[in-house]
Design an enzyme around this catalytic site. Structure first.
Site, PDB file in Angstrom:
ATOM      1  N   HIS A  90       0.824  -1.217   0.000  1.00  0.00           N
ATOM      2  CA  HIS A  90       0.000   0.000   0.000  1.00  0.00           C
ATOM      3  C   HIS A  90       0.853   1.259   0.000  1.00  0.00           C
ATOM      4  CE1 HIS A  90      -3.539  -2.392   0.748  1.00  0.00           C
ATOM      5  NE2 HIS A  90      -3.064  -2.852   1.885  1.00  0.00           N
ATOM      6  N   THR A 217      -6.240   7.207   7.261  1.00  0.00           N
ATOM      7  CA  THR A 217      -6.675   7.423   5.871  1.00  0.00           C
ATOM      8  C   THR A 217      -6.727   6.108   5.098  1.00  0.00           C
ATOM      9  OG1 THR A 217      -4.457   7.817   4.990  1.00  0.00           O
ATOM     10  CG2 THR A 217      -5.629   9.732   5.878  1.00  0.00           C
TER      11      THR A 217
HETATM   12 ZN   LIG Z   1      -0.670   7.774   5.595  1.00  0.00          ZN
END
Ligand SMILES: [Zn+2]
Length: 265
Positions: A90, A217
């Protein structure tokens, strides 16, 4: 998902399963059916991504920021950090051993646990997106999180980014590998370097920051996160920004509604 799509169905499935395993939850990503608009539907554990009222990132509207007498953040970042670079599928992450690097703000002390990156930026500045944003994730003894965001714009090279890019694990080349050549298990790749980095070179000189209450987030989008977004952007060279853009592959969640919140400075 970061890289599976172009590699064909077999590789795509492999990466999906791998991400689920790496994250310890349902697979998620930034594109297509695993993208941010669908996070709240991917798992019950990710429901807040859809229903939360205090989500991050946000646009920082400088005109509407509330001026207060917040004291400067005290960063205890002077110790050199042994550089390990992890690509977790990610983002690019520098893991930090807990306890030696700390932040004190508003009467509380938090320990730095990792530094990672988003390209383009997640927070926007009067609607403008920067090419890169660094996040410094901290945790206190009660488990509360405080995250510092630092924007980067195009300009002079940043020496710490040079070191990070030197050690960043190479992305796999799905087309070049046969299925047998794929490693089993999760997709995290890690390189332990023989260098140390000076984290202070990833912070602006100016102490100004924006403060608001937000969330992670990324799934599970947990709320109750204290956000400190530094006002002065740092610079990175165009070559550094391009390289990071390629490695991070658009890993920015869109901005979320401010709702009842105020941003302070
Ligand atoms: Zn972040």
């Amino acid at each position: 998902m970061r890289r599976g799509i172009r590699g064909g169905i077999a590789v795509g499935l492999f990466v999906t399963a791998a991400l689920a395993q790496a994250a310890g939850g349902a697979a998620w990503g930034y594109h297509g059916t695993l993208g941010p608009e669908r996070w709240g539907k991917l798992s019950k554990e990710y429901l807040l991504c859809e229903t939360g009222k205090n989500q991050s990132p946000i646009d920082i509207d400088r005109v509407r920021v509330l001026r207060t007498d917040l004291r400067p953040i005290q960063f205890q970042y002077d110790l050199p950090l042994p550089l390990t670079v992890v690509d977790n599928g990610h983002t690019i992450v520098l893991p930090v051993p807990e306890g030696k690097w700390t932040l004190s703000a508003e009467g509380e002390t938090f320990s730095l646990i990792n530094v990672h990156f988003h390209s383009p930026s997640e927070h926007t500045d009067n609607g403008n997106r920067y090419p890169l944003e660094a996040h410094f994730v901290h945790r206190n003894a009660k488990g509360a999180l405080a995250v510092v965001g630092v924007w980067f714009q195009s300009g002079e090279e940043n020496p710490v980014l040079t070191q990070i890019l030197r050690w960043a694990p190479e992305p796999p080349a799905p087309r070049a590998q046969s299925r047998e050549a794929q490693p089993k298990g999760h997709q995290e790749r890690k390189r332990v370097s023989n260098e140390t980095v000076d984290l202070r070179a990833l912070l602006p000189r100016s102490e100004g920051f924006f403060r608001y209450n937000g969330s992670l987030t990324t799934p599970p989008c947990s709320e109750g996160v204290r956000w400190y977004v530094m006002q002065e952007p740092l610079t990175a060279s165009e070559a550094q920004l391009q390289r990071l853009r390629a490695l991070l592959n658009e890993n920015a969640r869109p901005v979320q509604p401010l709702n009842a919140r105020r941003v302070l400075e």
